[in-house]
Each structure stands twice: as structure tokens, then as C-alpha cells.
Design a protein around this motif. Structure first.
Motif, short mmCIF file in Angstrom:
data_model
loop_
_atom_site.label_atom_id
_atom_site.label_comp_id
_atom_site.label_asym_id
_atom_site.label_seq_id
_atom_site.Cartn_x
_atom_site.Cartn_y
_atom_site.Cartn_z
N GLU B 22 31.02 -33.08 -89.36
CA GLU B 22 30.94 -32.75 -87.93
C GLU B 22 29.51 -32.38 -87.53
N ILE B 23 28.84 -31.70 -88.44
CA ILE B 23 27.46 -31.30 -88.17
C ILE B 23 26.56 -32.53 -88.06
N LYS B 24 26.78 -33.47 -88.98
CA LYS B 24 25.98 -34.69 -88.98
C LYS B 24 26.21 -35.48 -87.70
N LYS B 25 27.45 -35.56 -87.31
CA LYS B 25 27.80 -36.30 -86.09
C LYS B 25 27.16 -35.67 -84.85
N ALA B 26 27.29 -34.34 -84.79
CA ALA B 26 26.73 -33.62 -83.63
C ALA B 26 25.22 -33.80 -83.57
N TYR B 27 24.59 -33.73 -84.75
CA TYR B 27 23.13 -33.89 -84.79
C TYR B 27 22.71 -35.28 -84.32
N ARG B 28 23.39 -36.29 -84.82
CA ARG B 28 23.02 -37.66 -84.47
C ARG B 28 23.13 -37.91 -82.98
N LYS B 29 24.21 -37.39 -82.42
CA LYS B 29 24.44 -37.60 -80.98
C LYS B 29 23.33 -36.94 -80.16
N LEU B 30 23.03 -35.68 -80.50
CA LEU B 30 22.01 -34.95 -79.74
C LEU B 30 20.60 -35.49 -80.00
N ALA B 31 20.37 -35.94 -81.24
CA ALA B 31 19.05 -36.49 -81.58
C ALA B 31 18.77 -37.73 -80.74
N ARG B 32 19.79 -38.57 -80.59
CA ARG B 32 19.65 -39.76 -79.75
C ARG B 32 19.31 -39.37 -78.32
N GLN B 33 20.00 -38.34 -77.86
CA GLN B 33 19.85 -37.92 -76.46
C GLN B 33 18.49 -37.30 -76.18
N TYR B 34 17.97 -36.54 -77.15
CA TYR B 34 16.76 -35.76 -76.87
C TYR B 34 15.52 -36.27 -77.59
N HIS B 35 15.61 -37.40 -78.28
CA HIS B 35 14.43 -37.86 -79.00
C HIS B 35 13.26 -38.08 -78.04
N PRO B 36 12.09 -37.48 -78.34
CA PRO B 36 10.98 -37.55 -77.39
C PRO B 36 10.57 -38.99 -77.04
N ASP B 37 10.76 -39.90 -77.98
CA ASP B 37 10.34 -41.28 -77.71
C ASP B 37 11.26 -42.02 -76.75
N VAL B 38 12.45 -41.53 -76.55
CA VAL B 38 13.32 -42.18 -75.57
C VAL B 38 13.40 -41.35 -74.28
N ASN B 39 12.60 -40.29 -74.21
CA ASN B 39 12.52 -39.48 -73.00
C ASN B 39 11.07 -39.37 -72.53
N PRO B 40 10.45 -40.50 -72.16
CA PRO B 40 9.03 -40.45 -71.81
C PRO B 40 8.80 -39.50 -70.64
N GLY B 41 7.76 -38.69 -70.77
CA GLY B 41 7.37 -37.81 -69.68
C GLY B 41 8.20 -36.55 -69.55
N ASP B 42 9.15 -36.33 -70.47
CA ASP B 42 9.98 -35.14 -70.40
C ASP B 42 9.56 -34.17 -71.52
N ALA B 43 8.79 -33.17 -71.14
CA ALA B 43 8.23 -32.25 -72.14
C ALA B 43 9.32 -31.39 -72.77
N THR B 44 10.41 -31.13 -72.04
CA THR B 44 11.45 -30.26 -72.60
C THR B 44 12.21 -30.95 -73.72
N ALA B 45 12.26 -32.28 -73.68
CA ALA B 45 13.00 -33.03 -74.70
C ALA B 45 12.40 -32.78 -76.08
N GLU B 46 11.07 -32.70 -76.13
CA GLU B 46 10.42 -32.53 -77.42
C GLU B 46 10.80 -31.19 -78.06
N ASP B 47 10.79 -30.13 -77.25
CA ASP B 47 11.15 -28.81 -77.78
C ASP B 47 12.59 -28.79 -78.25
N LYS B 48 13.44 -29.42 -77.44
CA LYS B 48 14.86 -29.48 -77.77
C LYS B 48 15.06 -30.23 -79.09
N PHE B 49 14.32 -31.33 -79.24
CA PHE B 49 14.45 -32.14 -80.44
C PHE B 49 13.97 -31.36 -81.68
#
Lengths: 104, 341
Positions: B22-49
Motif C-alpha cells: 500500500e505504501i508503494k502504491k501510494a508513493y507511486r501515485k503521488l510521485a507521478r502527481q507531484y514530480h517537478p518535471d511534470v509540473n513546470p513552473g510550480d515551485a510547490t511541487a518540488e518541495d512536495k516531491f
């Protein structure tokens, strides 16, 4: 604040083009891997001189992005290509939107 | 500064009883969502990631998760944290940390993490371990004037520097260095003065060799890469790579009769002729008044005409417009080909 000042003047060396080997060195990857990115169309040389390919400094960050997407998200090279294209498009649209909004 | 407690379960949005899967699944989902490279220009994404990676680093490792759980469930995220007695000695035995760290994309975990699990760097440095410092990427926001004329800009970064207290070894008198918690590095703001060469563009990259993170042992520092981000300009819009577009408000008679107008450019105002009979929305080109290129030459400036009428008519203006309306044979709308009136 105890800020440290460093004066840096960019020499011409910083804006010159990189060979494939220099790009690999800057990105800390094997040249063969860089070559495979080129073959896959993920990376485009800005100039080609016979067998020799030349890249600009932007390629270093592109390679780093490719590696991050592969490692962090487990995306394969086709997936990376799609993500890079889409994020570039997204970026351009965001900028256009920003410009229109700033004019209100 | 006090170390703040981090709730790794809350960061991954899983219960404390979650299975490894479950931990792995949750991580993968959130990592996809907040990865800095797929969130250009969003500084908060990097901290979250970064937070996600740190949480996953701990919770995906049975040993580290057990040690984290040993702290007990009563800690609140954000409260001041002091490690319970006994933690100091527990720093040994994580010999594989250096390599796992080096592979991480962000490479930088919180002080909380360092307090609990840090200290690998000291052990490595003692064994003569040397590794080149990490490269650092940062954004360099520039306005069009800076790009056109070249400029010197100062920027302040939270940069890692070799810890002065322990000389980067992470150890002081064979104990963990109290200043850097054994990491051998301290973070502090670093101000750089950077000369911007003429001809840079959106996404251009400037490399500052040796200005990245310091290396361990005798290894050299990494490089700092600055990616140019062009700020929106109140007047000009960048078209393609070298051209600019400007919207020029004009009066109806200026386009009807033609005439000379003053147009702003990045190099100051210039005179331009509007040909008689120009239309609203039409683009006139000022050759060479766009953005300067790196070598010679410059792009073009496109002046898009925008017809404006006086928002409030004076009596005289009103009379003249009424006269025009009564006498003009001009029919701006001809929809006859489509069957409209």
C-alpha cells in the motif's frame, strides 16, 4: 544576512557547443546512453559535422530530466518523449495565459 | 533552529498500519502527481516531491520504518523534535546509505531525517571516500529588457557548503559534528552575481562551473545550471524565437487617413508610418526591431493595430461621427454570400 558575493563573468566557453562526449560527461552518463537518446529522438543535436554531433547547454538539463523521469517514475523512453513534448506545450500555454492575465 | 517532526504516514496519505504494498502504491501515485518535471513552473511541487521521497525512503525500508515507528504515534507534524536518548549511538549500521542517496533525484532530505538517520557522510569521509558534488538547477527570471541589453543580475540560492566546523568530514573529535549533524554540509543563502549575455531566450541554459554542491573528500564541486525564464512584459509578446509583437492602439482616422505614429520598442521609441486604409488587427512589420540575436542581427517587431474610439464623445466629435454615418457609403459587413442580411 551574511551573504557571500561571487562575481562571475561568463566566458565564451560557457556558451559554446558541447560534443556528445562532453555532454555525457556533464550529465555523468555513458556516451552510448546519450547516443541512444539521440537515436530515440529525445535529444536533437543543434549541429552535425559529419559523424560528430554538437549540443547546446540546454541538452544537459534535458538529459537530466530524462534520467529523473526514468528513475523516479519508471517511465520508458517513449513515455519520456511524450512527457517532454506535453510539458513543453503546457509551459508555452501557461506563459501565454500569464501574458494575457497580466494585461487585465 | 529546532528540528520539526515530520509525519511520514500523513505525507503519503496512508494509515500507520499500511502494508509495504500500500505504501508503494501510494508513493507511486503521488510521485507521478507531484514530480517537478511534470509540473513546470510550480515551485510547490518540488518541495512536495522531496517530502514524498523522504517519507518513502523511510517507510519503504523495514528497518528504518521500525525505528521511525519506535518514536510512537503521538508526535504531531511540525512540532519541535528532539531525538530520544539512545539515538546518537544508533547512527552506525547504515553503511549503504551513501550510494542510495547519490541515486536520488533531489538528494536533499530534511533536518528531521538527518537527525534520525543522518551521519553517513562522516563515515564515508573517514574512509577516504570522494565524490563530485551534485549539480544544481535553478530558474533565472529575466525581463525582456535584460535579455535585449545584457545585464548583471544577482540571485540568492539556498546553497550547500562544506561545513566549516568539521571541514566536511561530518565528524568532530570522533563524534558527529553538531553543526552539520554529520552531513558535512550546511545550507545557507549564497548570492551570485551573474552576467547575462545578449541573445539568451526562454529555456536557455547558463552553466556556472563549480557553483553547485561541494564534493566530498577532495572531489570537485558540481555545476550550477540556470534556466532562463522570460517574465511577461506589459507591452511585448515573444513570437517564435526572435520576433516580438506589440498591440498598438490607434484612432479610426489614423488608420483611415494613414499617418506617422510613435511606437515603443525595446531600444526606445521609433517612428512608423501607418498606410492609409489599414485595418484593425492588421500586423505591420518593423524589421530588425525584435530581439537581438547572439551574433549579429535581430528579429522583427510586429505591430498589431487595435482601433479604439473615444470612450466618451464630445459634442463636436459626436457631430462629426453623425455626419460620417449619414454620408459614408462604407458597408463593413457583407454576409450576402452566406445568406445573411
Amino acid at each position: 544576512m551574511n551573504a557571500e558575493w561571487n562575481m562571475l563573468v561568463l566566458s565564451r566557453k560557457d556558451s559554446r557547443l558541447l560534443t556528445l562526449e562532453e555532454l555525457a560527461d556533464a550529465a555523468r552518463l555513458h556516451p552510448d546512453l546519450i547516443q541512444s537518446f539521440v537515436d530515440f529522438g529525445l535529444l536533437e543535436p543543434v549541429r552535425q559535422d559529419g559523424q560528430h554531433l554538437f549540443f547546446d547547454m540546454e541538452a544537459v538539463l534535458r538529459v537530466r530530466t530524462i534520467q529523473r523521469l526514468r528513475r523516479d517514475l519508471g517511465v520508458n523512453l517513449s513515455g519520456v518523449a511524450v512527457i517532454l513534448d506535453l510539458t513543453q506545450r503546457l509551459r508555452r500555454m501557461q506563459q501565454e495565459l500569464e501574458w494575457w492575465r497580466s494585461r487585465r | 533552529m529546532a528540528v520539526k517532526f515530520k509525519d511520514y504516514y500523513a505525507l503519503l496519505n496512508v494509515p500507520r498500519t499500511a502494508t509495504a504494498d500500500e505504501i508503494k502504491k501510494a508513493y507511486r501515485k503521488l510521485a507521478r502527481q507531484y514530480h517537478p518535471d511534470v509540473n513546470p513552473g510550480d515551485a510547490t511541487a518540488e518541495d512536495k516531491f522531496k517530502d514524498l521521497n523522504e517519507a518513502y525512503e523511510v517507510l519503504s525500508d523495514a528497518e528504518k520504518r521500525r525505528r521511525y515507528d519506535d518514536l510512537g504515534p503521538n508526535w504531531q507534524a511540525g512540532v519541535d523534535f528532539t531525538p530520544p536518548p539512545g539515538w546518537e549511538g544508533a547512527r552506525q549500521g547504515f553503511g549503504d546509505f551513501g550510494e542510495r542517496f547519490a541515486g536520488r533525484s533531489t538528494g536533499e532530505f530534511s533536518d528531521f531525517f538527518e537527525t534520525l538517520f543522518g551521519g553517513f557522510r562522516g563515515a564515508r569521509a573517514g574512509a577516504g571516500f570522494a565524490m563530485r558534488g551534485a549539480d544544481v538547477e535553478a530558474e533565472l527570471p529575466l525581463n525582456l529588457e535584460d535579455i535585449e541589453h545584457g545585464a548583471t543580475r544577482t540571485l540568492t540560492l539556498q546553497a550547500a557548503e562544506r561545513c566549516v566546523n568539521c571541514g566536511g568530514s561530518g565528524l568532530q573529535h570522533e563524534r558527529v559534528c553538531p553543526v552539520c549533524h554529520g552531513t558535512g554540509m550546511v545550507r545557507r543563502p549564497k548570492t551570485l552575481s551573474v552576467h547575462i549575455p545578449v541573445g539568451v531566450r526562454e529555456a536557455s541554459v547558463i552553466r556556472l562551473a563549480g557553483q553547485g554542491e561541494p564534493g566530498t573528500g577532495n572531489a570537485p564541486a558540481g555545476d550550477l545550471y540556470l534556466r532562463v525564464r522570460v517574465l511577461p512584459h506589459p507591452l511585448f509578446f515573444v513570437v517564435g524565437s526572435d520576433d516580438l509583437q506589440l498591440e498598438l492602439p490607434v484612432a479610426p482616422w489614423e488608420v483611415a487617413l494613414g499617418g506617422r505614429v510613435t511606437v515603443p520598442t525595446l531600444d526606445g521609441p521609433v517612428e512608423m508610418t501607418i498606410p492609409a486604409g489599414s485595418q484593425g488587427g492588421q500586423r505591420l512589420r518593423l524589421r530588425g526591431k525584435g530581439m537581438r540575436r547572439q551574433g549579429d542581427g535581430a528579429g522583427d517587431l510586429y505591430v498589431k493595430l487595435k482601433i479604439m474610439v473615444p470612450p466618451k464623445l464630445t459634442a463636436d466629435e459626436r457631430e462629426l461621427f453623425e455626419k460620417l454615418a449619414a454620408t459614408s457609403g462604407f458597408r463593413p459587413r457583407d454576409f450576402s454570400t452566406r445568406g445573411e442580411p
